[in-house]
Every structure is written in C-alpha cells, then in structure tokens.
Design an enzyme around this catalytic site. Structure first.
Site, PDB file in Angstrom:
ATOM      1  N   GLU A 127       0.856  -1.199   0.000  1.00 34.69           N
ATOM      2  CA  GLU A 127       0.000   0.000   0.000  1.00 34.69           C
ATOM      3  C   GLU A 127       0.881   1.233   0.000  1.00 34.69           C
ATOM      4  O   GLU A 127       2.108   1.123   0.175  1.00 34.69           O
ATOM      5  CB  GLU A 127      -0.968  -0.031   1.192  1.00 34.69           C
ATOM      6  CG  GLU A 127      -2.027  -1.104   0.996  1.00 34.69           C
ATOM      7  CD  GLU A 127      -3.097  -1.148   2.071  1.00 34.69           C
ATOM      8  OE1 GLU A 127      -3.220  -0.181   2.833  1.00 34.69           O
ATOM      9  OE2 GLU A 127      -3.798  -2.160   2.134  1.00 34.69           O
ATOM     10  N   HIS A 243      -9.009   9.688   2.249  1.00 33.62           N
ATOM     11  CA  HIS A 243      -8.608   8.564   1.398  1.00 33.62           C
ATOM     12  C   HIS A 243      -8.805   8.989  -0.055  1.00 33.62           C
ATOM     13  O   HIS A 243      -9.864   9.497  -0.414  1.00 33.62           O
ATOM     14  CB  HIS A 243      -9.449   7.331   1.723  1.00 33.62           C
ATOM     15  CG  HIS A 243      -8.846   6.054   1.221  1.00 33.62           C
ATOM     16  ND1 HIS A 243      -8.735   5.767  -0.120  1.00 33.62           N
ATOM     17  CD2 HIS A 243      -8.294   4.999   1.879  1.00 33.62           C
ATOM     18  CE1 HIS A 243      -8.149   4.588  -0.257  1.00 33.62           C
ATOM     19  NE2 HIS A 243      -7.864   4.104   0.951  1.00 33.62           N
ATOM     20  N   ARG A 289      -0.967   9.203   0.999  1.00 26.39           N
ATOM     21  CA  ARG A 289      -2.389   9.500   0.775  1.00 26.39           C
ATOM     22  C   ARG A 289      -2.684  10.984   0.645  1.00 26.39           C
ATOM     23  O   ARG A 289      -3.512  11.387  -0.169  1.00 26.39           O
ATOM     24  CB  ARG A 289      -3.226   8.953   1.932  1.00 26.39           C
ATOM     25  CG  ARG A 289      -3.407   7.499   1.826  1.00 26.39           C
ATOM     26  CD  ARG A 289      -4.348   6.970   2.851  1.00 26.39           C
ATOM     27  NE  ARG A 289      -4.363   5.526   2.662  1.00 26.39           N
ATOM     28  CZ  ARG A 289      -4.909   4.683   3.495  1.00 26.39           C
ATOM     29  NH1 ARG A 289      -5.510   5.115   4.578  1.00 26.39           N
ATOM     30  NH2 ARG A 289      -4.888   3.398   3.248  1.00 26.39           N
ATOM     31  N   HIS A 350     -11.408   9.865   5.951  1.00 20.77           N
ATOM     32  CA  HIS A 350     -11.189   8.437   6.199  1.00 20.77           C
ATOM     33  C   HIS A 350     -10.710   8.126   7.620  1.00 20.77           C
ATOM     34  O   HIS A 350     -11.167   7.168   8.227  1.00 20.77           O
ATOM     35  CB  HIS A 350     -10.153   7.946   5.187  1.00 20.77           C
ATOM     36  CG  HIS A 350      -9.859   6.485   5.259  1.00 20.77           C
ATOM     37  ND1 HIS A 350     -10.828   5.516   5.097  1.00 20.77           N
ATOM     38  CD2 HIS A 350      -8.695   5.806   5.453  1.00 20.77           C
ATOM     39  CE1 HIS A 350     -10.271   4.316   5.188  1.00 20.77           C
ATOM     40  NE2 HIS A 350      -8.980   4.465   5.424  1.00 20.77           N
ATOM     41  N   ARG A 385      -1.336   8.996   8.726  1.00 25.10           N
ATOM     42  CA  ARG A 385      -1.171   7.578   9.075  1.00 25.10           C
ATOM     43  C   ARG A 385      -0.702   6.758   7.881  1.00 25.10           C
ATOM     44  O   ARG A 385      -1.202   6.915   6.757  1.00 25.10           O
ATOM     45  CB  ARG A 385      -2.509   7.011   9.569  1.00 25.10           C
ATOM     46  CG  ARG A 385      -2.475   5.539   9.897  1.00 25.10           C
ATOM     47  CD  ARG A 385      -3.803   5.089  10.455  1.00 25.10           C
ATOM     48  NE  ARG A 385      -4.865   5.244   9.482  1.00 25.10           N
ATOM     49  CZ  ARG A 385      -5.200   4.328   8.586  1.00 25.10           C
ATOM     50  NH1 ARG A 385      -4.554   3.180   8.528  1.00 25.10           N
ATOM     51  NH2 ARG A 385      -6.190   4.556   7.743  1.00 25.10           N
TER      52      ARG A 385
HETATM   53  C1  SIN Z   1      -7.592   0.731   2.367  1.00 30.83           C
HETATM   54  O1  SIN Z   1      -7.912  -0.429   2.191  1.00 30.83           O
HETATM   55  O2  SIN Z   1      -7.207   1.466   1.480  1.00 30.83           O
HETATM   56  C2  SIN Z   1      -7.690   1.301   3.752  1.00 30.83           C
HETATM   57  C3  SIN Z   1      -6.605   0.798   4.569  1.00 30.83           C
HETATM   58  C4  SIN Z   1      -6.269   1.797   5.632  1.00 30.83           C
HETATM   59  O3  SIN Z   1      -6.886   2.841   5.730  1.00 30.83           O
HETATM   60  O4  SIN Z   1      -5.317   1.543   6.366  1.00 30.83           O
END
Ligand code: SIN
Length: 539
Positions: A127, A243, A289, A350, A385
């Site tokens: 991610e 997000h 993000r 988010h 975060r």
């Molecule tokens: C996501 O699946 O993008 C959210 C995961 C997160 O916010 O840590």
C-alpha cells in the site's frame, strides 16, 4: 462554552450497573481490549451505540501491516511510519507498534483469522508509502473478517457482557477520576449509569464530521467529545486523513476502494484517461495519501470535472474477482463491472489521526480513563497515518491498556456504590432544537469544503462562523441520540477548525493554501483541554 454534561441528572435517581472494566465501542480496539481484560479475570462490559458489527473495523478493506518476510524488517516499518507522519509521530510509540505488532497479529491468527496465502506463504499486499509488501489481508474484507472472529470470541466469554444499541452520553467523573458513564437506551428512552473504576474509550474516529466519508455512521466522535467535556486532553485534531479513492454512490455513501487496488497495479486516470500521478510524486499512484488526495483535487479543479477514474482493467478478470470480490460485487450493484469499466473516484474523509491524548498504556490525564484505537492519540500516526497501521494499533495498544490498568486498580480505593453526582447545568428540557437534520447536513458539507483537503484562513473562519451561530444547541437538555451526536459533532468541528486555523503551515494531511510549506517552528502538537480553557476563562 461547552457544558460539562450533556444532560441534567442525579446519579441517585437512575438505574446503575457495575463492572470491573467498562469498554465503550466494539471495533478491533474495543473487542481485543475486552478479550485481554477478560483473560485477566475481570468482569468486562462492552457498550456499543449500534449493533456490534457496525463500526469502522467492519469497513476496513486493505489489511493489517506486519513485518513477516525476510526482506522486511521492523526498522523499515518504523521508518516508513515516521516518514508518513512527517516528524509528528512519537517515535517510542511507533517502536512499540512495529515491535509488538507481529506477536499480536499471531494472536489474531490463533483466534481464527485466516489471512490469504499463496503456496503456504502469506500473501502480502503493498500500500501507499510502504517500502515493502507487508499487508496481510483476507481478500478485500479484512476488517470484516477480523471483526467477525473477535465478535465470536468475545461472545463466547462468560465474563464479557455486550450491550448493543446503548448510546454513551457522557463520562462520569468524581474527585477528578473517571468512574463510569451515563448511557441512553434508545429503545426505552431511559438514562442509566454504568460504574467502573476503569473506563476505556474505543469509540473510533470522527469521519462523520464530513459529508463525504468512508466511515461507519457511528463515527461521530462521541468518545473524543465526551472525553473533552470531562477534562481530558485531545491532541492533533487538525490531522484528518482523506482517502484518495472512494466510489461515490448516488445515495451519498462513500464506498472505499482499497489502496490495495493501486498496490496491485491499479492506475488513477483523468478524464482523458491519462495517468496523472506520475507528474505529482515519484511513487506515482502509490504516493502518500495526502499527496494523492491533493493531486486529485488539483486535477478536478483544472479539468472542471466531478471525479477522476481508477483503472484496473489491465489486471485481468480472474485476478480482480479473486483479490477484490467485495469491491467487484458492490460496484456490480451500481452497474459498474470493474474488470471492464473505469471506476469513478473522489477522495473522502477516512481517518482521525488525532484523538484523546494517551501515554503508551492508553492512560489519559484523567485517572481511570483510557483510550485506544482511532479514538486515542498515542502518537503513532503523526500528521498522516501509514496505510494498514490502524488495525495493528488497536491490537497492540488494546493489550497495553490492560497491562497498564493492573497498577491503577491496585492503587485506587473507591466505593462506587456510595458516590453521588448530579448536574443541573443545562437549560430546561427541550423536545427538539431547531432542525437537527438541516444543521447537521450543512455543517458536514461546510466541514468538507472549508476544513477538508485544502484549507485557508478564510475557509476556516467561514466554518467557525457557522459553528458559532449554532453553538447554542450545546446548552439544551435534550434526550435524543441525534441531538447528542450533533452536539458532539459541533464540539469537535469547532476544535478541528480552531486547530487547523492555528497551525499556519502545511504538514501531512493538514494543507493550508495560504501557508503551503512545512515550518520547523510548527513541529509541535496542539492540545486542547476544557479544564485548561475553563481555568483561562476564570483568570
Ligand atoms: C484501504 O484499504 O485502502 C484502507 C486501509 C487503511 O486505511 O489503512
């Protein structure tokens, strides 16, 4: 002025329940804390304002970050977390998170969470802003799977009582200690008290302050607001994570499209179908993000369009349907086939990086009051975060709360049955205040537009003016869940906008158009506390 309690009451006149360990909120942080407390022999009570499954954990898709593979290390996870947090993390808290995390994840596996594997090895996703693949997942329903396992485990324990549909109005304090909560049962309309020497807030964040959010409807920041009313310190509220990739449904529900989709190769495209993120960050679609969300806003402004697109088509139908079954099925309901169609995307609120200020054992400045998970601010996330660190935080710090509480319980001698508290501070009982729905609708829109992804002195002052005009709601004694929630939203919107106005710089998720750079002099936290403000009012 924010009154100490939301309603008038006399403790001697209302029904009381007692337990050793009271937890407000039933997501990963609340339920893991409950299991740990129950294992130490305590009589535990968990109160949730909706059904147990209705919480942010249930909606978490991506997964849980944990160092598993040999090419990864706790040092790398530590560095990635600090880097994302833009010099605002408490490095000791991050050390604790990355060091203790893998063991807690193992406990989750032992409880029955079966993370995806390929050839007997855990399948690890990537991610944004992670330097390694380290996200354990269960398809794209990781949170829901974890929540189900924790619900089954807690329900099977004799010494855990779970009460659903109970709205906690306020924390009860006596001689500066937290001794329980005032609760409202929506079904009977009755107010009661739950008394306990230990109260843990695991109420989640405040995404519902914004009209576009991935959060559950329950996320109205109740825990933060009641802690603030009780005199707890709340910190870093200006840092709200948006997000980047959310599918906006016609009903106004923002459905998360996991960052794992971009981790697997999904590409953000503008209306000309160009991959624009390559112009904004060296990590392109997998940049932090805050950068991706701001870049999207800038593209939307330039092209005067309402959304951008996420493209998965090149990943292949079998892979997409296997890896993202939840997203595939949900979007099918809106006639979007993500194997052949582009997904319309907007950013949405988010995650609340700030929260009730705690130490590394979840202790707040009020003895007897603890906070954990998204409701807490132990300094793990700083200004932004790192993806998939939040479920991990709930586990690690849930365990630590129970360890910390042991000493407190030994030292405190209170007879909860003898305590008398009352409040007659509110004005007389009202049925309704103005039009709650309309004030809430407007406030959430204003918060998104003026206190959202891009802020300025002007926009923040406009938001604060609206809040000021509607602040009188706080002094009415109204027995109604919607009004309690709206009071909490107004209280926190005020603190968030004030913090954002004070912070004259841009850092992580807090971006000021009028102060676009980071400033060393602002490498500090903004902490609000009602008891401090009250003292200042008196001086
Ligand atoms: C996501 O699946 O993008 C959210 C995961 C997160 O916010 O840590």
């Amino acid at each position: 002025m924010v009154p100490r309690y939301q309603i008038n009451f006399e403790l001697s006149q209302i029904e009381k329940k007692f337990c050793d360990f009271l937890i407000v909120g039933g997501g990963v942080a609340g339920l893991f804390t409950a299991l740990k407390a129950a294992a130490s022999g305590k009589e535990v009570m968990v109160l949730t304002k909706d059904s147990l499954e209705e919480c942010n954990t249930t909606y978490a898709q991506g997964g849980i970050a944990s160092v598993i593979r040999e090419d990864d290390s706790q040092d790398l996870h530590f560095e990635d977390t600090l880097e994302s947090g833009v010099n605002m993390c408490n490095s000791r808290a991050v050390e604790v998170l990355v060091e203790e995390g893998p063991l807690k994840v193992k406990e989750l596996i032992d409880l029955g969470v079966s993370f995806d594997r390929v050839n007997y090895h855990y399948s690890l996703g990537r991610e944004g802003a992670h330097s390694r693949d380290r996200v354990l997942h269960v398809g794209d329903s990781t949170g829901k799977t974890i929540q189900n396992v924790l619900m089954d485990s807690t329900r099977s324990r004799d010494n855990i009582t779970i009460e659903e549909d109970v709205f906690v109005i306020d924390l009860l304090t006596y001689k500066n200690r937290c001794i329980g909560v005032l609760a409202y049962d929506e079904n009977t309309g009755r107010v009661s008290a739950c008394l306990s020497k230990v109260v843990v807030l695991a109420t989640g964040g405040m995404g519902q302050l914004f009209n576009l959010t991935t959060n559950s409807n329950i996320a109205t920041g109740d825990g933060l607001a009641m802690a603030y009313r009780a005199g707890a310190e709340v910190m870093d509220l200006e840092f709200i994570q948006f997000h980047p990739t959310v599918f906006y449904t016609p009903e106004g529900k923002a459905f998360l499209i996991s960052e794992a989709v971009r981790g697997e190769g999904g590409i953000l495209r503008n209306e000309e179908e160009e991959q624009f993120m390559v112009h904004y960050h060296p990590l392109a679609d997998l940049g932090p993000r805050d950068v991706v969300a701001r870049s999207i806003i800038s593209v939307l402004k330039k092209t005067k369009t309402k959304n951008i697109y996420l493209d998965l088509r090149h990943l292949g139908e079998d892979f997409i349907r296997n890896r993202f079954p939840n997203i595939y099925c949900t979007l099918k309901q809106y006639n979007i086939d993500i194997t052949t169609d582009l997904i319309p995307i907007v950013p949405a609120a988010h995650y609340t990086m700030g929260g009730v200020k705690t130490n590394l054992y979840g202790e707040t400045n009020i003895p007897g009051l603890y906070a954990v998970g998204e409701a807490a601010c132990a300094g793990v996330h700083g200004a932004n975060r790192l993806a998939s660190n939040s479920l991990l935080e709930g586990l690690v710090f849930g365990d630590r709360v129970v360890k910390g509480v042991k000493n407190y319980i030994k030292e405190v001698s209170l007879n909860l049955r003898d305590i008398e508290i009352s409040c007659q501070e509110q004005s007389e009982l009202k049925d309704r205040y103005k039009d709650n729905q309309e004030v809430k609708r407007l406030l959430r829109r204003i918060m998104f537009e003026k206190v959202g992804i891009i802020r300025s002195q002007d926009s923040l002052k406009q938001a604060l003016n609206f809040i000021e005009e509607n602040k009188d709601l706080l002094i009415y004694n109204i027995l109604d869940k919607e009004s309690f929630e709206l009071k909490n939203i107004i209280t926190l919107a005020n603190l968030t906008a004030r913090a954002a106005l004070l912070r004259e710089e841009s850092r992580g998720a807090h971006y000021r158009q009028d102060f676009p750079s980071k400033k060393e002099s602002w490498q500090k936290h903004l902490v609000f506390s009602l008891s401090r403000e009250r003292k200042e009012e008196l001086d």
